[in-house]
Design a protein around this motif. Sequence first.
Motif, short mmCIF file in Angstrom:
data_model
loop_
_atom_site.label_atom_id
_atom_site.label_comp_id
_atom_site.label_asym_id
_atom_site.label_seq_id
_atom_site.Cartn_x
_atom_site.Cartn_y
_atom_site.Cartn_z
N LEU A 167 0.83 -1.22 0.00
CA LEU A 167 0.00 0.00 0.00
C LEU A 167 0.86 1.27 0.00
CD1 LEU A 167 -2.95 -0.85 2.46
CD2 LEU A 167 -3.05 -0.64 -0.03
N GLU A 168 2.11 1.15 0.46
CA GLU A 168 3.01 2.32 0.47
C GLU A 168 3.19 2.93 -0.92
OE1 GLU A 168 6.05 1.79 4.24
OE2 GLU A 168 6.55 0.82 2.35
N GLU A 169 2.97 2.09 -1.94
CA GLU A 169 3.20 2.55 -3.32
C GLU A 169 2.03 3.39 -3.87
OE1 GLU A 169 6.14 1.71 -4.30
OE2 GLU A 169 6.36 0.36 -2.57
N LEU A 170 0.91 3.47 -3.14
CA LEU A 170 -0.25 4.21 -3.67
C LEU A 170 0.13 5.67 -3.98
CD1 LEU A 170 -3.12 3.05 -1.26
CD2 LEU A 170 -2.95 2.54 -3.71
N PRO A 171 -0.28 6.18 -5.14
CA PRO A 171 0.07 7.58 -5.48
C PRO A 171 -0.80 8.59 -4.71
CG PRO A 171 -1.25 6.62 -7.22
CD PRO A 171 -1.02 5.52 -6.22
N GLU A 172 -0.42 9.86 -4.83
CA GLU A 172 -1.10 10.94 -4.09
C GLU A 172 -2.60 11.05 -4.41
OE1 GLU A 172 0.58 15.02 -4.36
OE2 GLU A 172 2.38 13.94 -3.65
N ASN A 173 -2.96 10.76 -5.67
CA ASN A 173 -4.38 10.93 -6.03
C ASN A 173 -5.22 9.68 -5.75
OD1 ASN A 173 -3.30 9.32 -7.95
ND2 ASN A 173 -4.04 10.49 -9.72
N ALA A 174 -4.63 8.69 -5.09
CA ALA A 174 -5.37 7.45 -4.81
C ALA A 174 -6.27 7.65 -3.59
CB ALA A 174 -4.40 6.32 -4.54
#
Length: 336
Positions: A167-174
């Motif tokens: 989940l750390e990889e989720l981008p800012e707009n997620a």
Amino acid sequence: MRRLVSMIKFLVKYGKYFPAKPVEVARAVKEFTGTVQYLTHRKVYDHLRDYFEEKRPEEVVSSLDPVGARVALDVLDDYAAIYYDSQGRILLREPGPEPSVKTDLARDLIEGAVKPTFETLPESLLTGKRPLAYTVKGAEVRRIFAKFLDNTGYNAFRAWCIAVSGLEELPENAVVVDVGCGLGLSTRVLLERTKARVIALDPYPEAEMGVMLQAKLVGAENRVQFICGRGEELTKHVKDVDAALLINVLHWTASPAKVLTEVAKALKLGGIAVVVQSVYDASPLNRATTLFTWLLGSNVHPLRRVLEDWIRVSGLTIEKHVGYPLDLYVLRKPKA
Ligand SMILES: C[S@@+](CC[C@H](N)C(=O)[O-])C[C@H]1O[C@@H](n2cnc3c(N)ncnc32)[C@H](O)[C@@H]1O
């Protein structure tokens, strides 16, 4: 043996994610399990001897709360606190000394939540009522539930969940929905360890205060929103989310299969759900955990096979499964 292999695999592969030494994690797990087993033995021996001694397991189950008694019997079995005569009747051993607890990871949880909770074991088994169920209003219940959720070990474990699940990889707009956010500790770890926006959902309106406090503590009030609602009706509240997180939620819900189906519907195609779930199996840790949370008002944890059936029915596919210290599933909504 399977358990030992899982533990070694966990320590080698994932130990680095814990903010404590891997060996400390293994010790804490052992201390938690040993203390629950000891307290179960002690309470049964001191208060419920007549219900267990020289009785067959089915008699114990029928004279006490059947669900709690079944789990307690498993815990006593794991601890070798009971043995059987030639007629299959139970004999209780005399309890030994209380095991010592040396790790910070376990001490906090044991002193603040496990010990006061096990004070209620005799009453809960006798009456089926759980005086510390988290739905009961009162300062004592709130204090114990808070310690159960907010302790050194559990917080370390949540941080591990985020790292291991990707989940750390989720981008800012997620957007990620924290289903069953409770006091906001799972929300906090999402805010701290991802850049995503977080929707925290729980059926109890009181949860909002905890969520907002945790968000404030990490300076992320502008990335969080609280929604009061049940996981069984998730799509009434959210749609097209990139990810969902459920840390130990399913056994607190009325309809866990429905919750997972709703999670699948709420996700975008290709979205992921991270489900961290204690299961009920032959492992002493899982049985001890079940008895502890049952006393706090949960249902018995699902069998792993049942959990995986719910997942299959929801239409999500299992992308990753880690079996220790708790079962963690990374599930994907297929793209087509
Ligand atoms: C053990 S707490 C876990 C809280 C949080 N995920 C954490 O990591 O601290 C379980 C939470 O599930 C919530 N819950 C109970 N029934 C629910 C339901 N039907 N849908 C969603 N959440 C539910 C409870 O209110 C409680 O806050």
